[in-house]
Design a protein around this motif. Structure first.
Motif, PDB file in Angstrom:
ATOM      1  N   GLY A  67     -65.771 -13.453  32.592  1.00  0.00           N
ATOM      2  CA  GLY A  67     -67.000 -12.684  32.655  1.00  0.00           C
ATOM      3  C   GLY A  67     -66.825 -11.188  32.597  1.00  0.00           C
ATOM      4  N   SER A  68     -65.573 -10.722  32.648  1.00  0.00           N
ATOM      5  CA  SER A  68     -65.279  -9.291  32.586  1.00  0.00           C
ATOM      6  C   SER A  68     -64.995  -8.912  31.133  1.00  0.00           C
ATOM      7  CB  SER A  68     -64.073  -8.973  33.466  1.00  0.00           C
ATOM      8  OG  SER A  68     -63.720  -7.612  33.357  1.00  0.00           O
ATOM      9  N   MET A  69     -65.653  -7.841  30.651  1.00  0.00           N
ATOM     10  CA  MET A  69     -65.549  -7.479  29.241  1.00  0.00           C
ATOM     11  C   MET A  69     -65.217  -6.005  29.068  1.00  0.00           C
ATOM     12  SD  MET A  69     -68.530  -9.624  27.406  1.00  0.00           S
ATOM     13  CE  MET A  69     -67.470  -9.515  25.959  1.00  0.00           C
ATOM     14  N   ARG A  70     -64.491  -5.720  28.000  1.00  0.00           N
ATOM     15  CA  ARG A  70     -64.193  -4.335  27.642  1.00  0.00           C
ATOM     16  C   ARG A  70     -63.907  -4.262  26.150  1.00  0.00           C
ATOM     17  NH1 ARG A  70     -58.024  -3.323  30.014  1.00  0.00           N
ATOM     18  NH2 ARG A  70     -57.045  -5.065  28.905  1.00  0.00           N
ATOM     19  N   GLY A  71     -63.973  -3.039  25.589  1.00  0.00           N
ATOM     20  CA  GLY A  71     -63.683  -2.889  24.165  1.00  0.00           C
ATOM     21  C   GLY A  71     -63.677  -1.418  23.770  1.00  0.00           C
ATOM     22  N   TYR A  72     -63.023  -1.126  22.652  1.00  0.00           N
ATOM     23  CA  TYR A  72     -63.034   0.223  22.107  1.00  0.00           C
ATOM     24  C   TYR A  72     -62.738   0.179  20.612  1.00  0.00           C
ATOM     25  CZ  TYR A  72     -57.898   0.499  21.848  1.00  0.00           C
ATOM     26  OH  TYR A  72     -56.588   0.278  21.536  1.00  0.00           O
ATOM     27  N   VAL A  73     -62.995   1.321  19.946  1.00  0.00           N
ATOM     28  CA  VAL A  73     -62.812   1.417  18.499  1.00  0.00           C
ATOM     29  C   VAL A  73     -62.113   2.729  18.177  1.00  0.00           C
ATOM     30  CG1 VAL A  73     -63.948   1.391  16.242  1.00  0.00           C
ATOM     31  CG2 VAL A  73     -64.984   0.157  18.166  1.00  0.00           C
ATOM     32  N   ASP A  74     -61.076   2.674  17.339  1.00  0.00           N
ATOM     33  CA  ASP A  74     -60.447   3.865  16.769  1.00  0.00           C
ATOM     34  C   ASP A  74     -60.939   4.029  15.332  1.00  0.00           C
ATOM     35  OD1 ASP A  74     -58.973   4.668  18.947  1.00  0.00           O
ATOM     36  OD2 ASP A  74     -57.183   3.561  18.375  1.00  0.00           O
ATOM     37  N   PHE A  75     -61.415   5.221  14.993  1.00  0.00           N
ATOM     38  CA  PHE A  75     -61.967   5.420  13.654  1.00  0.00           C
ATOM     39  C   PHE A  75     -61.819   6.877  13.223  1.00  0.00           C
ATOM     40  CE2 PHE A  75     -65.237   6.387  16.679  1.00  0.00           C
ATOM     41  CZ  PHE A  75     -65.971   7.432  16.136  1.00  0.00           C
ATOM     42  N   ASP A  76     -61.975   7.107  11.929  1.00  0.00           N
ATOM     43  CA  ASP A  76     -61.887   8.434  11.344  1.00  0.00           C
ATOM     44  C   ASP A  76     -63.307   9.003  11.229  1.00  0.00           C
ATOM     45  OD1 ASP A  76     -61.289  10.724   9.894  1.00  0.00           O
ATOM     46  OD2 ASP A  76     -61.124   9.670   7.987  1.00  0.00           O
ATOM     47  N   GLU A  77     -63.618  10.030  12.010  1.00  0.00           N
ATOM     48  CA  GLU A  77     -64.971  10.577  12.032  1.00  0.00           C
ATOM     49  C   GLU A  77     -65.390  11.129  10.672  1.00  0.00           C
ATOM     50  OE1 GLU A  77     -65.906  13.234  15.174  1.00  0.00           O
ATOM     51  OE2 GLU A  77     -64.823  12.084  16.692  1.00  0.00           O
ATOM     52  N   ASP A  78     -64.499  11.841  10.006  1.00  0.00           N
ATOM     53  CA  ASP A  78     -64.844  12.416   8.702  1.00  0.00           C
ATOM     54  C   ASP A  78     -65.092  11.319   7.676  1.00  0.00           C
ATOM     55  OD1 ASP A  78     -64.595  14.959   9.738  1.00  0.00           O
ATOM     56  OD2 ASP A  78     -62.495  15.168   9.137  1.00  0.00           O
ATOM     57  N   GLY A  79     -64.245  10.284   7.686  1.00  0.00           N
ATOM     58  CA  GLY A  79     -64.441   9.185   6.745  1.00  0.00           C
ATOM     59  C   GLY A  79     -65.722   8.441   7.018  1.00  0.00           C
ATOM     60  N   LEU A  80     -66.067   8.259   8.300  1.00  0.00           N
ATOM     61  CA  LEU A  80     -67.296   7.549   8.653  1.00  0.00           C
ATOM     62  C   LEU A  80     -68.526   8.313   8.182  1.00  0.00           C
ATOM     63  CD1 LEU A  80     -68.532   5.135  10.220  1.00  0.00           C
ATOM     64  CD2 LEU A  80     -68.626   6.642  12.216  1.00  0.00           C
ATOM     65  N   ALA A  81     -68.495   9.632   8.265  1.00  0.00           N
ATOM     66  CA  ALA A  81     -69.649  10.445   7.872  1.00  0.00           C
ATOM     67  C   ALA A  81     -70.008  10.263   6.403  1.00  0.00           C
ATOM     68  CB  ALA A  81     -69.364  11.910   8.164  1.00  0.00           C
ATOM     69  N   GLY A  82     -69.051   9.884   5.598  1.00  0.00           N
ATOM     70  CA  GLY A  82     -69.317   9.716   4.169  1.00  0.00           C
ATOM     71  C   GLY A  82     -69.789   8.333   3.785  1.00  0.00           C
ATOM     72  N   LEU A  83     -69.986   7.435   4.749  1.00  0.00           N
ATOM     73  CA  LEU A  83     -70.346   6.052   4.439  1.00  0.00           C
ATOM     74  C   LEU A  83     -71.840   5.763   4.507  1.00  0.00           C
ATOM     75  CD1 LEU A  83     -67.533   4.033   6.271  1.00  0.00           C
ATOM     76  CD2 LEU A  83     -67.623   4.774   3.888  1.00  0.00           C
ATOM     77  N   GLY A  84     -72.633   6.697   5.008  1.00  0.00           N
ATOM     78  CA  GLY A  84     -74.060   6.431   5.134  1.00  0.00           C
ATOM     79  C   GLY A  84     -74.409   5.818   6.479  1.00  0.00           C
ATOM     80  N   ALA A  85     -75.684   5.413   6.625  1.00  0.00           N
ATOM     81  CA  ALA A  85     -76.202   4.983   7.922  1.00  0.00           C
ATOM     82  C   ALA A  85     -75.788   3.573   8.320  1.00  0.00           C
ATOM     83  CB  ALA A  85     -77.723   5.094   7.928  1.00  0.00           C
ATOM     84  N   ASN A  86     -75.661   2.669   7.346  1.00  0.00           N
ATOM     85  CA  ASN A  86     -75.404   1.261   7.676  1.00  0.00           C
ATOM     86  C   ASN A  86     -74.250   0.694   6.858  1.00  0.00           C
ATOM     87  OD1 ASN A  86     -77.722   0.778   9.535  1.00  0.00           O
ATOM     88  ND2 ASN A  86     -78.903   1.308   7.690  1.00  0.00           N
ATOM     89  N   PRO A  87     -73.032   1.164   7.085  1.00  0.00           N
ATOM     90  CA  PRO A  87     -71.893   0.655   6.307  1.00  0.00           C
ATOM     91  C   PRO A  87     -71.555  -0.783   6.684  1.00  0.00           C
ATOM     92  CG  PRO A  87     -71.132   2.095   8.070  1.00  0.00           C
ATOM     93  CD  PRO A  87     -72.629   2.188   8.064  1.00  0.00           C
ATOM     94  N   GLY A  88     -71.136  -1.554   5.696  1.00  0.00           N
ATOM     95  CA  GLY A  88     -70.744  -2.938   5.923  1.00  0.00           C
ATOM     96  C   GLY A  88     -69.305  -3.050   6.371  1.00  0.00           C
ATOM     97  N   LEU A  89     -68.872  -4.285   6.569  1.00  0.00           N
ATOM     98  CA  LEU A  89     -67.530  -4.536   7.082  1.00  0.00           C
ATOM     99  C   LEU A  89     -66.459  -4.020   6.125  1.00  0.00           C
ATOM    100  CD1 LEU A  89     -66.438  -5.952   9.647  1.00  0.00           C
ATOM    101  CD2 LEU A  89     -66.078  -7.990   8.243  1.00  0.00           C
ATOM    102  N   LEU A  90     -66.637  -4.243   4.836  1.00  0.00           N
ATOM    103  CA  LEU A  90     -65.657  -3.798   3.848  1.00  0.00           C
ATOM    104  C   LEU A  90     -65.557  -2.281   3.822  1.00  0.00           C
ATOM    105  CD1 LEU A  90     -63.670  -4.468   1.590  1.00  0.00           C
ATOM    106  CD2 LEU A  90     -65.595  -4.437  -0.014  1.00  0.00           C
ATOM    107  N   ALA A  91     -66.691  -1.605   3.905  1.00  0.00           N
ATOM    108  CA  ALA A  91     -66.674  -0.141   3.898  1.00  0.00           C
ATOM    109  C   ALA A  91     -65.972   0.406   5.129  1.00  0.00           C
ATOM    110  CB  ALA A  91     -68.105   0.395   3.818  1.00  0.00           C
ATOM    111  N   LEU A  92     -66.147  -0.246   6.272  1.00  0.00           N
ATOM    112  CA  LEU A  92     -65.553   0.238   7.512  1.00  0.00           C
ATOM    113  C   LEU A  92     -64.055  -0.035   7.603  1.00  0.00           C
ATOM    114  CD1 LEU A  92     -68.313  -0.848  10.057  1.00  0.00           C
ATOM    115  CD2 LEU A  92     -67.700   1.504   9.452  1.00  0.00           C
TER     116      LEU A  92
END
Length: 302
Positions: free
Chosen positions: A98-123
């Motif tokens: 019942g205990s949950m945790r999570g995090y994501v490492d990502f490139d902020e500049d790269g994410l900004a160029g993907l638009g509002a709703n990027p799919g799994l392949l784009a991410l």
């Protein structure tokens, strides 16, 4: 028309608690969950942009659905999505009792160029999904599949099909509002030879019972999953109202739970040779450890 008979006799399940159910007449089982407080507690430790909060919300739902399949209360489910060349380099989510945790490492500049709703392949680009089940007795098994499909849920369906040979449907929905994010999901599986460890000699993706269950479960809408005034029991009864019996079993309450502590990190650091420990020290003589899950720093003194 048959009227579904339920074993349910206690208050119904809404948010931040798991629900398990079985359809004995169809050799099928399901799990349902809606995360409200939990997902916002996890996200509060990070300043993620909307596409990443959506991704992590989906991952937490999947972690709860799959982790709840473990019968051992001391067991743990870890889901890791990783790539070397994507905007998202790493996503980690785990579930234990019942205990949950999570995090994501990502490139902020790269994410900004993907638009509002990027799919799994784009991410992620070409990445992989690793799902690890660990029992309280120390047994560990892992399946690894390509990150294929439009969503993490589709990639998890592929895992069950390829690694476990279990016909599985997973649906996940997520949205943001004035009060934060709500994320919810439904997992349904066909187990022709039961759930009690018998060898599955006749697993068929086209089994008539599974095709029937799949057709019904596929009618679930995002609006139903995210409706905080609709219990998870009500969703199960709506989907399978024509079944002779639905056995419903409320599961574990869910909460954010990071297991980091100064004592834990000190014990890990103590395993390194003293020369390596000294190399880790900063100018003040402390070793600073940053927990990626909860964004806390721990200063360890030698």
């Amino acid at each position: 028309m048959k009227t579904a008979r339920s074993t349910y006799e206690i208050p119904e399940t809404y948010s931040d608690k798991l629900l398990g159910f079985t359809l004995p007449g169809r050799s099928a089982r399901g799990r349902g969950v809606r995360l409200d407080g939990v997902v916002n507690d996890v996200l509060s430790a990070h300043d993620y942009p909307p596409p990443i909060t959506h991704l992590l919300g989906e991952a937490l739902v999947l972690g709860a659905l799959m982790g709840s399949l473990l019968k051992d209360e001391g067991g743990q489910l870890t889901m890791q999505a990783q790539t070397q060349a994507g905007v998202v380099s790493l996503l980690v989510c785990d579930y234990r009792a019942g205990s949950m945790r999570g995090y994501v490492d990502f490139d902020e500049d790269g994410l900004a160029g993907l638009g509002a709703n990027p799919g799994l392949l784009a991410l992620f680009g070409e990445g992989y999904l690793a799902i690890t089940f660990e029992t309280g007795a120390g047994q560990r098994y892992q399946g690894i599949v390509p990150l294929e499909g439009d969503t993490l849920a589709e990639a998890c369906e592929t895992y069950f099909s390829q690694s476990e040979q279990v016909p599985t449907l997973i649906r996940v929905a997520s949205r943001s509002g004035a009060e934060g994010r709500v994320a919810a999901g439904l997992l349904v599986q066909h187990l022709p030879d039961g759930e009690e460890g018998r060898e599955r000699l006749h697993v068929r993706m086209d089994h008539p019972d599974w095709e029937h269950v799949l057709a019904l479960a596929s009618t679930i809408s995002h609006e139903e999953l995210l409706d905080t005034e609709l219990s998870m029991e009500a969703i199960a009864w709506r989907l399978f109202s024509e079944e002779e019996e639905i056995r419903v079993e409320p599961g574990a309450p869910l909460a954010r739970g990071c297991r980091c502590s100064g004592d834990y990190y000190a014990s890990v650091i103590a395993r390194f040779p003293i020369e390596e420990q000294r190399a880790m020290q900063d100018e003040s003589g402390k070793i600073v450890v940053d927990c990626a899950f909860c964004s806390r720093e721990f200063a360890i003194e030698l």
